[in-house]
Design a protein around this motif. Structure first.
Motif, short mmCIF file in Angstrom:
data_model
loop_
_atom_site.label_atom_id
_atom_site.label_comp_id
_atom_site.label_asym_id
_atom_site.label_seq_id
_atom_site.Cartn_x
_atom_site.Cartn_y
_atom_site.Cartn_z
N PRO A 164 0.81 -1.23 0.00
CA PRO A 164 0.00 0.00 0.00
C PRO A 164 0.84 1.27 0.00
O PRO A 164 0.49 2.25 -0.66
CB PRO A 164 -0.82 -0.13 1.29
CG PRO A 164 -0.92 -1.60 1.53
CD PRO A 164 0.39 -2.16 1.07
N VAL A 165 1.97 1.28 0.73
CA VAL A 165 2.78 2.49 0.78
C VAL A 165 3.37 2.80 -0.58
O VAL A 165 3.50 3.97 -0.98
CB VAL A 165 3.89 2.37 1.84
CG1 VAL A 165 4.88 1.25 1.48
CG2 VAL A 165 4.65 3.68 1.99
N GLN A 166 3.72 1.77 -1.34
CA GLN A 166 4.25 2.00 -2.67
C GLN A 166 3.16 2.52 -3.61
O GLN A 166 3.41 3.40 -4.44
CB GLN A 166 4.85 0.71 -3.23
CG GLN A 166 6.13 0.27 -2.56
CD GLN A 166 7.34 1.06 -3.05
OE1 GLN A 166 7.35 2.30 -3.00
NE2 GLN A 166 8.36 0.37 -3.49
N ALA A 167 1.97 1.95 -3.50
CA ALA A 167 0.86 2.41 -4.35
C ALA A 167 0.53 3.87 -4.07
O ALA A 167 0.35 4.67 -5.01
CB ALA A 167 -0.36 1.53 -4.12
N LEU A 168 0.46 4.24 -2.80
CA LEU A 168 0.15 5.63 -2.46
C LEU A 168 1.28 6.55 -2.88
O LEU A 168 1.04 7.66 -3.39
CB LEU A 168 -0.11 5.75 -0.96
CG LEU A 168 -0.49 7.14 -0.45
CD1 LEU A 168 -1.72 7.66 -1.16
CD2 LEU A 168 -0.71 7.12 1.06
#
Length: 739
Positions: A230-234
């Protein structure tokens, strides 16, 4: 804000001071007043932050830490004190802060803690509305320090720098492994392998969004990304919104193979650097998935699952480019799928990269270029294979400047930044463009590019390794041409050896005495604020760097009227400017003048990091990965400045990153010396530069001469001289041997 209980490590002290860890260790040994450890262990001591800052301030080091480094340190201290806002909220805050003016950001930073936290909360909430799927996070009083540091980082270094620090910290906290950025030069190369202008692009393993950003620079206006973290997507969503505000950005967090977020999406192009060697990718549960049109990928071949996932998302005729490990080209378990990719015409090219192009750095990765077959489209009779391994480390060097070209071969795995990306891109993209124009008439380049017929590839192993297939074409080299090339290299080597001897004979130094000399220093940022120099860089049109001042040095020269572009590789190998002005679309580039100091923006131990511009560079445009320092000649000697800016310890202290080390120019330090003394140092540095240039030139020419000779002898193009062999045999018998 005072934080007397905060503790920092020796590594953080080195970042705050802008020096290496070795320098911090030296300070501890040599200075009795250096702060004593306030915690930690003997092997990993911790120091009181305010005590360290006071000690550094007394020695002129207080301003060395960049805002990014301050943010990195503050994030760690915030984790110790239990700040309330998660990193996702900080990522959103970057997007909001990047839309504010420097004056507005300064005003927010200078406001009381309560007002600061309230403003950050409003900014993060607003940004969450602009990023689909984002959930706003509440900040508390304990977050004031990190919020202030984040606003400062965005103001002084830009949103991308702040995003990098935040994602770096979040990936550490989540114990994620295998998450890294695709180096920007490699991302640009992969994007350029997509013919035409792709309007919609998907990256199903987008990571930090480097590939999608490269596609946006080439005109893509619909960007789709998916990542399991999720942190990479955001991070990708925020980064792309900053860098491509005119594009439609859609990024989702999920496993692309198991939970495809875009099941019905067909795009013009797919770019992807998927995870490698994953066993648990869903083999059993996805056994009957309709994406496996070319065969069910074996359990050990997750890479072939990503290949078919990419093809399934392409519109007919669309292209995909994937970065894959070399084992994908030859493992026995994947033979059937590889055969079907070749037989159907879906696989168009395999391009081998030098060792060190990207993580894992010890492996020579490959780029597979694929095209989804069109119903009733032309039959594909061949596949292109390109081997760029010969373009490692440096591409060309010059006799002085402008002599014969020499290529240095890879001898060990280096960092991506050490590679000659101009040469790698020229060979890969050049061969691919010629091949796509007329595959049947493609003649190739011996040892570099070769088109192999589909029938020849469909054997028992279907080995698609470029080195094996390209090297088979070396017998086409003309013996007379090779002999002339060897002789030219030999003459260049003799001349280089003589020049090196002359350069090595100049003595421009003396011993300093019983201990090394010490001096007060100032950062480049301090010198720029004081008017001693101007820092310039090449930026996108409409962007004005805070360090650019009034923009002096930009004479309005259009790229098509410039001679060339000076690149980081030109500095590394000591050549004249060789970059193509066409590679700077949509950028404003300073025009280089005599006396400018040029420093590579990507740090590596290969070749010099800096040099002073002469007549050959004057009028050229500044490349994307070069910093330009224009000194006031009444206050700074150019060669003195170049010598200290390019020093190994100075570069190390001002560099950040892991795979690619990026130099922060404002952090570089310069001794404060009288102009007359600067000139004495400058003359010595001028001779050091000449010595390094001549030594590198001689080494490269020796390597090239030996390579050409060995290749010619083993390939049958050259024959050993009979007279030389006879003479050696006679000499080998000794003086008392019978004749």
């Amino acid at each position: 804000m005072p934080q007397s209980s905060a503790q920092v490590t020796a590594a953080e002290i080195s970042r705050i001071a802008g020096v290496t860890r070795a320098t911090v260790s030296n300070w501890r040994r040599r200075h009795e007043d250096f702060p004593t450890p306030s915690g930690g262990t003997d092997s990993s001591p911790l120091y009181d932050l305010e005590a360290v800052r006071a000690w550094l301030a007394a020695r002129g080091h207080v301003s060395a830490a960049t805002p990014a480094e301050e943010l990195r340190t503050t994030l760690r201290l915030r984790a110790q004190s239990g700040g309330s806002g998660a990193s996702e909220g900080l990522l959103l805050l970057v997007l909001a802060a990047a839309g504010r003016s420097p004056e507005e950001l300064t005003a927010v930073m200078e406001s009381p803690d309560a007002d600061l936290v309230a403003q950050a909360q409003r900014d993060a909430t607003t940004a969450a509305d602009a990023v689909p799927g984002a959930v706003p996070v509440r900040f508390g009083a304990g977050d004031a320090a990190v919020l202030r540091a984040l606003y400062a980082c965005v103001r002084d270094e830009g949103g991308q720098a702040a995003l990098g620090v935040l994602a770096e910290r979040e990936l550490e906290d989540s114990a994620a492994s295998g998450a890294y950025l695709t180096p920007a030069p490699l991302a640009d190369l992969i994007a350029r392998l997509i013919p035409g202008s792709a309007s919609s692009v998907l990256d199903p393993a987008c990571g930090g969004g480097t590939l999608l950003a490269a596609a946006a620079r080439r005109g893509a206006r619909a960007l789709y990304g998916q990542d399991n973290l999720p942190v990479q997507a955001l991070r990708t969503a925020v980064s792309l919104t900053l860098t491509a505000p005119e594009a439609e950005v859609t990024v989702r967090a999920a496993d692309s193979l198991r939970a495809d977020a875009f099941p019905d999406l067909l795009v013009d192009a797919v770019l992807c650097n998927p995870p490698y060697g994953v066993r648990d990718w869903g083999h059993d549960e996805l056994a009957y998935d309709p994406r496996w049109a070319y065969g069910v990928p074996p359990r050990a071949e997750s890479e072939l699952a990503w290949v078919q996932h990419a093809l399934a998302h392409l519109a007919p005729g669309g292209y995909a480019a994937l970065l894959l490990p070399p084992a994908t080209a030859g493992r026995a378990s994947g033979r059937r799928v590889r055969a079907e990719l070749v037989r159907s015409g879906a696989l168009r090219a395999v391009i081998a990269l030098p060792v060190g192009a990207s993580v894992p750095l010890h492996v020579g990765l490959q780029v597979w270029v694929l095209q989804r077959p069109e119903p009733g489209g032309p039959a594909r009779k061949s596949v292109l294979f390109v081997d760029t391994a010969a373009d490692a480390v440096t591409g060309t060097t010059a006799g002085g400047r402008g002599g014969a070209a020499v290529t240095e071969r890879t001898r060990s795995g280096g960092r991506s930044a050490s590679l000659d990306w101009e040469a790698i891109t020229a060979h890969a993209v050049g061969a691919w463009q010629v091949y796509t124009r007329n595959p049947d008439a493609f003649e190739g380049e011996p040892g570099v590019a070769h088109a192999v017929g589909v029938v020849d590839l469909l054997d028992d192993v279907v080995d698609l390794t470029p080195a094996r297939l390209v090297r088979a074409s070396r017998a086409e080299v003309d013996p007379a041409e090779l002999s002339a090339e060897v002789e030219a290299a030999r003459r260049g080597l003799v001349g280089a050896a003589r020049s090196l001897e002359r350069a090595a004979g100049r003595e421009r130094w003396s011993a300093a005495g019983a201990s090394p000399r010490e001096w007060r220093t100032a950062t480049v940022s301090d010198l720029a604020r004081g008017g001693a120099l101007t820092l310039l860089r090449t930026v996108p049109e409409g962007v004005r760097s805070r360090a650019d001042g009034d923009g002096s040095g930009r004479r309005g020269m259009r790229p098509e009227t410039a001679r060339a572009v000076l690149t980081g590789s030109d500095i590394m190998r000591g050549s004249i400017p060789t970059g193509d002005p066409a590679e700077l679309p949509g950028h404003t580039a300073p025009v280089i003048a005599v006396g400018d100091v040029l420093v590579r923006a990507i740090a590596s131990a290969d070749g010099p990091m800096s040099r002073v511009a002469g007549e050959e560079e004057a009028g050229a445009l500044l490349g994307l990965h070069v910093h330009l320092f224009r000194p006031d000649p009444k206050r700074l000697d150019a060669w003195f400045l170049a010598g200290f800016l390019g020093a190994e310890e100075n570069i190390a202290g001002a560099s950040t990153g892991s795979t690619v080390l990026t130099v922060s120019p404002g952090r570089l330090r310069v001794p404060l010396l009288p102009l007359e003394e600067q000139r004495r140092y400058g003359e010595a540095f001028r001779h050091v530069h000449a010595l390094r240039t001549e030594a590198r030139r001689a080494t490269l020419l020796a390597e090239e001469t030996a390579r050409l000779l060995a290749g010619g002898l083993t390939g049958g193009q050259l024959l050993p001289a009979r007279e030389a062999a006879k003479g050696d045999a006679v000499r080998g018998r000794g003086d008392d041997s019978p004749h």
